[in-house]
Design an enzyme around this catalytic site. Sequence first.
Site, PDB file in Angstrom:
ATOM      1  N   ARG A 222       0.758  -0.960   0.028  1.00 14.85           N
ATOM      2  CA  ARG A 222      -0.018  -0.007   0.110  1.00 14.85           C
ATOM      3  C   ARG A 222       0.721   1.551   0.189  1.00 14.85           C
ATOM      4  O   ARG A 222       2.178   1.577   0.721  1.00 14.85           O
ATOM      5  CB  ARG A 222      -1.232   0.459   1.075  1.00 14.85           C
ATOM      6  CG  ARG A 222      -2.426  -1.140   0.900  1.00 14.85           C
ATOM      7  CD  ARG A 222      -2.856  -0.089  -0.073  1.00 14.85           C
ATOM      8  NE  ARG A 222      -4.317  -0.753  -0.098  1.00 14.85           N
ATOM      9  CZ  ARG A 222      -4.588  -2.230  -1.154  1.00 14.85           C
ATOM     10  NH1 ARG A 222      -3.504  -2.198  -2.188  1.00 14.85           N
ATOM     11  NH2 ARG A 222      -5.360  -2.967  -1.499  1.00 14.85           N
TER      12      ARG A 222
ATOM     13  N   GLU B 159      -3.336   8.105  -5.465  1.00 10.98           N
ATOM     14  CA  GLU B 159      -4.058   6.784  -6.631  1.00 10.98           C
ATOM     15  C   GLU B 159      -4.794   7.421  -7.409  1.00 10.98           C
ATOM     16  O   GLU B 159      -6.277   7.124  -7.100  1.00 10.98           O
ATOM     17  CB  GLU B 159      -3.682   4.938  -6.873  1.00 10.98           C
ATOM     18  CG  GLU B 159      -2.221   5.112  -6.071  1.00 10.98           C
ATOM     19  CD  GLU B 159      -2.367   4.026  -5.030  1.00 10.98           C
ATOM     20  OE1 GLU B 159      -1.273   2.525  -5.081  1.00 10.98           O
ATOM     21  OE2 GLU B 159      -2.972   2.948  -6.219  1.00 10.98           O
TER      22      GLU B 159
ATOM     23  N   HIS C 257       0.475   0.246  -9.760  1.00  5.55           N
ATOM     24  CA  HIS C 257      -1.129  -0.410  -8.867  1.00  5.55           C
ATOM     25  C   HIS C 257      -1.909  -1.890  -9.322  1.00  5.55           C
ATOM     26  O   HIS C 257      -2.571  -2.346  -9.987  1.00  5.55           O
ATOM     27  CB  HIS C 257      -1.732   0.288  -8.089  1.00  5.55           C
ATOM     28  CG  HIS C 257      -2.494  -0.342  -7.321  1.00  5.55           C
ATOM     29  ND1 HIS C 257      -2.741   0.434  -5.953  1.00  5.55           N
ATOM     30  CD2 HIS C 257      -2.266  -1.383  -7.123  1.00  5.55           C
ATOM     31  CE1 HIS C 257      -3.276  -0.299  -5.183  1.00  5.55           C
ATOM     32  NE2 HIS C 257      -3.529  -1.782  -5.631  1.00  5.55           N
TER      33      HIS C 257
END
Length: 341
Positions: free
Chosen positions: A241, A270, A299
């Site tokens: 994360r 993000e 991601h």
Amino acid sequence: MTALKVLVPDAHLRDLDVERGVSGDRLDYIVFDETDPGAIPDEIWRSCDAVLVWHRMKITADVVAKLDRCRLIVRVGVGFDNVDGAACRARGIPLSNVPNYGTTEVADHALAMLLHLVRGLGSYEARLKADPVAGFVAEDVPVVRRIRGSTFGAIGMGRIGTAVARRAAAFDMKVIYVDPFQPEGHDLGLGIERVRTQEELLRRADIVSLHVPLSADTRNLMGAAQFAAMKPGSIFINIARGGLVDVDALHDALKSGHIAAAGLDVLPKEPPVLPTPALIEAWRGNASWLAGRLVVTPHAAFYSEAGYRDMRTFSAEILLEFLFEGRLRNNVNPGWDAKAN
């Protein structure tokens, strides 16, 4: 039988063909593609029987307060820091996640980032593109080194940490880990050395990789002091994360040369918004001091077509089993049923 209403507030894909293939006509999916809860009418929130949320929307206490009929929230993925689990608990709403998809993809991604850096793939490619003749040399690239015999330090040894550790060991690295939440003897079952503190791991590891969830306790788990405590010339990987890492501190550690290289699949925001962190600006601008020392992906560590389908299939199955059979899987806010007991 009237279908139960499942709100999907931030769907990536509006067709939900996978989910409908699992649930048939028992669930009626109300699909939005929003990031702001306020963009969805209150009556939709108040009338839904369940919520299937991705990672793009925050389900805050204010949103939970609107869930008059909701019996279950399923986070389509592993991390659940975008849902206020305590607020759900107070309302008697269970929160579940989907931990059993994409483990192998994420573990592969972590090792791929490491290999990309230590084998100089980005540098070699850039050289050859610039000049196929003059660039056809192996020497004088940053980071390239032998990893056999290196110490790989994993912070967190759950599903993904274990999968990454197995891969690191297969590359003849010595693996150590720290995880205060695993029971005593866990290391004996794995055959991997467990260290007592994060400080010891940082001091000993040549490569440090994060495998913990984001919470109030783990936010900025890696900051200036932690990067300073790492071995000079070490490598840092984060496929967990973005909020676990102070990216400004990582920028400084890389620019000083104390940290040799880093791989990031996740960022604090993000997608990154302007003004982006100095580290990302330097990376995007091809700063000479950072060349070949940082790899960034969007991601995407979890992603493959098979993993994506698993994630969506398992989410729908969790909904069905609880709503129609009363079996709750993968609950991450225990105590939600305290009032009922």
